[in-house]
Design an enzyme around this catalytic site. Structure first.
Site, PDB file in Angstrom:
ATOM      1  N   ASP A 143      52.050 -31.960   0.251  1.00  8.58           N
ATOM      2  CA  ASP A 143      52.836 -32.879  -0.698  1.00  8.58           C
ATOM      3  C   ASP A 143      51.970 -33.282  -1.727  1.00  8.58           C
ATOM      4  O   ASP A 143      51.912 -34.253  -2.307  1.00  8.58           O
ATOM      5  CB  ASP A 143      53.369 -34.266   0.200  1.00  8.58           C
ATOM      6  CG  ASP A 143      54.240 -35.164  -0.461  1.00  8.58           C
ATOM      7  OD1 ASP A 143      54.934 -34.517  -1.357  1.00  8.58           O
ATOM      8  OD2 ASP A 143      54.411 -36.130  -0.097  1.00  8.58           O
ATOM      9  N   ASP A 149      47.352 -39.459   0.310  1.00  6.73           N
ATOM     10  CA  ASP A 149      48.541 -39.372   0.918  1.00  6.73           C
ATOM     11  C   ASP A 149      48.414 -38.052   1.840  1.00  6.73           C
ATOM     12  O   ASP A 149      49.095 -37.251   1.494  1.00  6.73           O
ATOM     13  CB  ASP A 149      49.728 -39.272   0.198  1.00  6.73           C
ATOM     14  CG  ASP A 149      50.780 -39.836   0.621  1.00  6.73           C
ATOM     15  OD1 ASP A 149      51.037 -39.854   1.912  1.00  6.73           O
ATOM     16  OD2 ASP A 149      51.997 -39.845   0.004  1.00  6.73           O
TER      17      ASP A 149
HETATM   18  N1  LIG Z   1      42.735 -45.190  -1.373  1.00  8.36           N
HETATM   19  C1  LIG Z   1      43.684 -45.744  -2.435  1.00  8.36           C
HETATM   20  N2  LIG Z   1      42.995 -46.457  -3.578  1.00  8.36           N
HETATM   21  C2  LIG Z   1      44.160 -46.727  -4.451  1.00  8.36           C
HETATM   22  N3  LIG Z   1      45.326 -46.723  -4.532  1.00  8.36           N
HETATM   23  C3  LIG Z   1      45.927 -46.278  -3.403  1.00  8.36           C
HETATM   24  C4  LIG Z   1      45.035 -45.561  -2.366  1.00  8.36           C
HETATM   25  N4  LIG Z   1      45.744 -45.280  -1.343  1.00  8.36           N
HETATM   26  C5  LIG Z   1      47.140 -45.444  -1.618  1.00  8.36           C
HETATM   27  N5  LIG Z   1      47.079 -46.168  -3.148  1.00  8.36           N
HETATM   28  C6  LIG Z   1      48.375 -46.524  -3.784  1.00  8.36           C
HETATM   29  O1  LIG Z   1      49.353 -46.673  -3.043  1.00  8.36           O
HETATM   30  C7  LIG Z   1      50.459 -45.697  -3.243  1.00  8.36           C
HETATM   31  C8  LIG Z   1      51.286 -45.239  -1.941  1.00  8.36           C
HETATM   32  O2  LIG Z   1      50.156 -44.550  -1.159  1.00  8.36           O
HETATM   33  P1  LIG Z   1      50.487 -43.068  -0.394  1.00  8.36           P
HETATM   34  O3  LIG Z   1      50.903 -42.160  -1.202  1.00  8.36           O
HETATM   35  O4  LIG Z   1      49.309 -42.789   0.615  1.00  8.36           O
HETATM   36  O5  LIG Z   1      51.858 -43.654   0.393  1.00  8.36           O
HETATM   37  P2  LIG Z   1      53.170 -43.329   0.593  1.00  8.36           P
HETATM   38  O6  LIG Z   1      53.956 -44.115   1.730  1.00  8.36           O
HETATM   39  O7  LIG Z   1      53.207 -41.923   1.123  1.00  8.36           O
HETATM   40  O8  LIG Z   1      53.704 -43.407  -0.765  1.00  8.36           O
HETATM   41  P3  LIG Z   1      54.752 -42.571  -1.427  1.00  8.36           P
HETATM   42  O9  LIG Z   1      56.109 -42.473  -0.637  1.00  8.36           O
HETATM   43  O10 LIG Z   1      55.251 -43.338  -2.805  1.00  8.36           O
HETATM   44  O11 LIG Z   1      53.923 -41.368  -1.606  1.00  8.36           O
HETATM   45  C9  LIG Z   1      49.738 -44.477  -3.974  1.00  8.36           C
HETATM   46  O12 LIG Z   1      50.800 -43.982  -4.823  1.00  8.36           O
HETATM   47  C10 LIG Z   1      48.820 -45.215  -4.798  1.00  8.36           C
HETATM   48  O13 LIG Z   1      49.214 -45.815  -5.983  1.00  8.36           O
HETATM   49 MG   LIG Z   2      52.518 -40.916  -1.763  1.00  5.82          MG
END
Ligand SMILES: Nc1ncnc2c1ncn2[C@@H]1O[C@H](COP(=O)(O)OP(=O)(O)OP(=O)(O)O)[C@@H](O)[C@H]1O
Ligand SMILES: [Mg+2]
Length: 292
Positions: free
Chosen positions: A168, A196
């Protein structure tokens, strides 16, 4: 802020001191900035399976190799224990991938802990110490676009050599971080950090690995191609997969972005079908000749 209930047990365990603010609520998770001692970290709370998108649940179920056979049987039956096991396996897939990739030298957030469906990890930050932006929120000069594209293609290779396909990867799941200066570099520089990973798959044992890798690399090309148009015609995905399949891919393999199919890539099934068809046609022709 008041701690959300799902973080309460981590506070009781002493893994988190305070919750600073909510960062994001994505499709699969809610992300919070938290304080642990004098460190700022990031807590990712996974949503329950039924709050997640169906596509991912399907991909995931198809893909996951489950080592414990009791879990595998339970998942197949869809029993309560099965669903719990599946949920736990999904959540720990991201932690597993983070440890594996960090060990392989890929730039991912450092994982610290996984407790009660919450992943505690390094907060990826910008030059001011704030949560880093996603690539999607930044625009680039052609030169920076080329540099970051090359870095990320090399990261994809590094992941593949460690046996992992992200699955992804896109401008939404890559942060532009401020990285500390390396040797001989005073101030540090901006560089991409990949996040992610719950849907990451095993490159060798998964039927969708090739399709996912090609899509990941095409996403990078399309995104950076907006800023550096000459990237648009590159073919790093097929080139990388072909080298990988032939056992020729290492972190040091030079890449060209040009892909020329070789004998090794020929679809053997298609070749055999052609041969069968030709044989059938020939037999039919002989019959006609004999009859005529
Ligand atoms: N380790 C990190 N440091 C800083 N920001 C983070 C971190 N992990 C996640 N984020 C923020 O949180 C958001 C969501 O995290 P992630 O993509 O892991 O989860 P998700 O539920 O799959 O989100 P999405 O559905 O938007 O892809 C990321 O786009 C980022 O902005
Ligand atoms: Mg994400």
């Amino acid at each position: 802020m008041k701690a959300p209930p799902r973080l309460q047990s981590l506070i009781e365990e002493g893994l988190i001191d305070t919750v600073v603010r909510q960062l994001m609520s994505g499709k699969e998770a809610m992300v919070y900035v938290v304080r642990c001692g004098d460190e700022t970290r990031c807590a990712k709370i996974y949503k329950e399976a039924n709050n997640r998108s169906f596509r991912q649940a399907v991909d995931y179920t198809e893909n996951r190799k489950v080592k414990n056979s009791r879990s595998a049987r339970a998942m197949a039956k869809g029993s309560k224990f099965g669903r719990q096991e599946q949920e736990a396996a999904w959540q720990s897939a991201e932690v597993d991938a983070l440890y594996r990739l960090a060990a392989a030298g890929v730039r991912v957030p450092q994982p610290y802990n996984f407790h009660d469906g919450v992943l505690l990890m390094e907060l990826v930050t910008d030059a001011h110490g704030d949560a880093a932006p996603r690539l999607n929120d930044v625009s680039f000069t052609p030169e920076d676009a080329r540099t970051h594209h090359a870095t990320l293609v090399a990261e994809v290779v590094r992941m593949l050599c460690a046996g992992v396909v992200h699955g992804d990867l896109s401008e939404f799941n890559i942060l532009l971080a401020h990285l500390p200066g390396t040797e001989g570099e005073e101030v540090g520089h901006d560089g991409p950090v990949i996040i992610d990973l719950p849907q990451a798959v095993d490159a060798a044992g998964n039927n969708h690995a090739q399709r996912m890798l090609l899509r990941d690399v095409a996403n990078l090309r399309d995104f950076f191609g907006q800023f550096a148009p000459e990237l648009r015609t590159t073919q790093y995905g097929p080139e990388i997969w072909s080298l990988y399949q032939s056992g020729l891919l290492s972190n040091e393999t030079p890449l060209t972005g040009i892909y020329a199919p070789t004998h090794a890539d020929v679809d053997m099934q298609a070749v055999l079908r052609e041969i069968d068809d030709a044989r059938d046609e020939d037999a039919a022709r002989r019959l006609r000749m004999a009859a005529g």
